[in-house]
Design a protein around this motif. Structure first.
Motif, short mmCIF file in Angstrom:
data_model
loop_
_atom_site.label_atom_id
_atom_site.label_comp_id
_atom_site.label_asym_id
_atom_site.label_seq_id
_atom_site.Cartn_x
_atom_site.Cartn_y
_atom_site.Cartn_z
N UNK A 69 0.84 -1.20 0.00
CA UNK A 69 0.00 0.00 0.00
C UNK A 69 0.87 1.25 0.00
N UNK A 70 1.95 1.24 0.76
CA UNK A 70 2.86 2.38 0.79
C UNK A 70 3.52 2.59 -0.58
N UNK A 246 -8.78 -4.56 6.60
CA UNK A 246 -7.75 -3.74 7.24
C UNK A 246 -6.86 -3.01 6.23
N UNK A 247 -6.51 -3.60 5.07
CA UNK A 247 -5.70 -2.85 4.09
C UNK A 247 -6.32 -1.52 3.67
N UNK A 252 -6.24 4.46 3.98
CA UNK A 252 -6.86 5.67 4.53
C UNK A 252 -5.91 6.42 5.45
N UNK A 253 -5.15 5.68 6.24
CA UNK A 253 -4.20 6.31 7.18
C UNK A 253 -3.14 7.11 6.42
N UNK A 256 -4.64 10.32 5.18
CA UNK A 256 -4.85 11.24 6.30
C UNK A 256 -3.55 11.91 6.71
N UNK A 257 -2.48 11.13 6.75
CA UNK A 257 -1.18 11.68 7.16
C UNK A 257 -0.69 12.75 6.20
N UNK A 258 -1.16 12.70 4.95
CA UNK A 258 -0.75 13.72 3.98
C UNK A 258 -1.72 14.89 3.93
N UNK A 259 -3.01 14.62 4.00
CA UNK A 259 -3.99 15.69 3.83
C UNK A 259 -4.14 16.58 5.06
#
Length: 279
Positions: A69-70, A246-247, A252-253, A256-259
């Motif tokens: 995902x990363x 969960x993926x 989503x995480x 969120x960390x970017x936006x």
């Protein structure tokens, strides 16, 4: 010269303000903690929580999916950075085209107006479908077949219409007297726009532009609908293998960390603009 010293009354005012600020911060912190604890208690004590925890909050599936995902999220960032530059160029050109008042250039103004009307009215995901599947189907020479490139083109077309209106509102907010003053000094229309209007208009629309780019960062996930292996697509692949969601939480995480930092930076600029205007 004697050094300026605050009066006792001024010092007392500042002390009271600091006291009120500390009390307000303490109350806000306490109420936030109580609210979070209450929400967590309600959620974790609900009848379906064990099932939700298993399907959405599995650490094993999270750690297994996160590397892929990363990796896909890096593609989202790449799409965002390229599309952002193209959108600014397209938006500015369309805004300038809509501002042309010369009769001979009416077709250009009409096309610019038609463009903004169409692409602000069509949902972004439909634009991605039409560009991603429609352009390659034409089989014309020179049309890209790379799915990432097609996704960037679609996002540029969609968001370019919104950004064009943002730029146009900024340009029209400049008082006509400034344009008249520049023309009276001998500046041509082009130089007036370049040196007088656009610098002021751009400063005024920075905050709305950043809001659009916060939305753009999220909408890069829509490119997954035509196939590129970005964060959402990578999460979908893991979900179809394990039937665990969960993926999606991992993807989503990352968004969120970017936006959230971008949103807070936008709020900071908006607050600074209000302070400069004395609001």
């Amino acid at each position: 010269m004697s050094e300026w010293v605050k009066s006792e009354r001024q010092a007392e005012r500042e002390r009271i303000r600091r006291s009120h600020a500390r009390r307000s911060a303490s109350i806000a912190t306490a109420s936030t903690v109580v609210f979070i604890v209450l929400v967590m208690w309600v959620v974790t004590n609900s009848p379906g929580w064990p099932r939700v925890q298993e399907k959405f909050f599995s650490w094993k599936h999270f750690s297994d999916a996160m590397p892929d995902v990363l990796s896909g999220f890096m593609l989202n960032v790449k799409i965002f950075l390229i599309a952002e530059v193209l959108i600014l160029v397209v938006g500015l050109l369309v805004a300038l085209a809509r501002g042309i008042r010369t009769p001979a250039f009416f077709p250009i103004r009409a096309l610019a107006t038609l463009y903004t009307d169409i692409f602000r009215g069509v949902p972004t995901i439909l634009v991605i479908y039409l560009v991603g599947f429609g352009l390659p189907a034409l089989r014309l020479q020179g049309i890209p077949s790379d799915l990432v490139t097609l996704g960037i083109i679609a996002l540029t077309l969609s968001y370019g219409a919104y950004v064009a209106e943002v730029f146009r509102s900024g340009i029209e907010s400049i008082h006509p007297s400034q344009v008249a003053a520049a023309r009276s000094l001998g500046l041509s229309h082009g130089k007036t726009m370049r040196f007088v209007v656009l610098p002021q208009a751009t400063r005024r629309v920075v905050v709305p532009l950043l809001n659009d780019f916060v939305s753009l960062q999220k909408d890069t996930a829509l490119v997954a609908t035509i196939g590129p292996l970005e964060a959402l697509r990578q999460a979908q692949i893991h979900v179809t293998k394990t039937f665990n969601y969960t993926p999606y939480l991992a993807a989503a995480l990352l968004f969120i960390l970017l936006t959230i930092p971008m949103a807070r930076f936008t709020d900071h600029l908006a607050a600074r603009t209000r302070r400069r205007r004395g609001v």
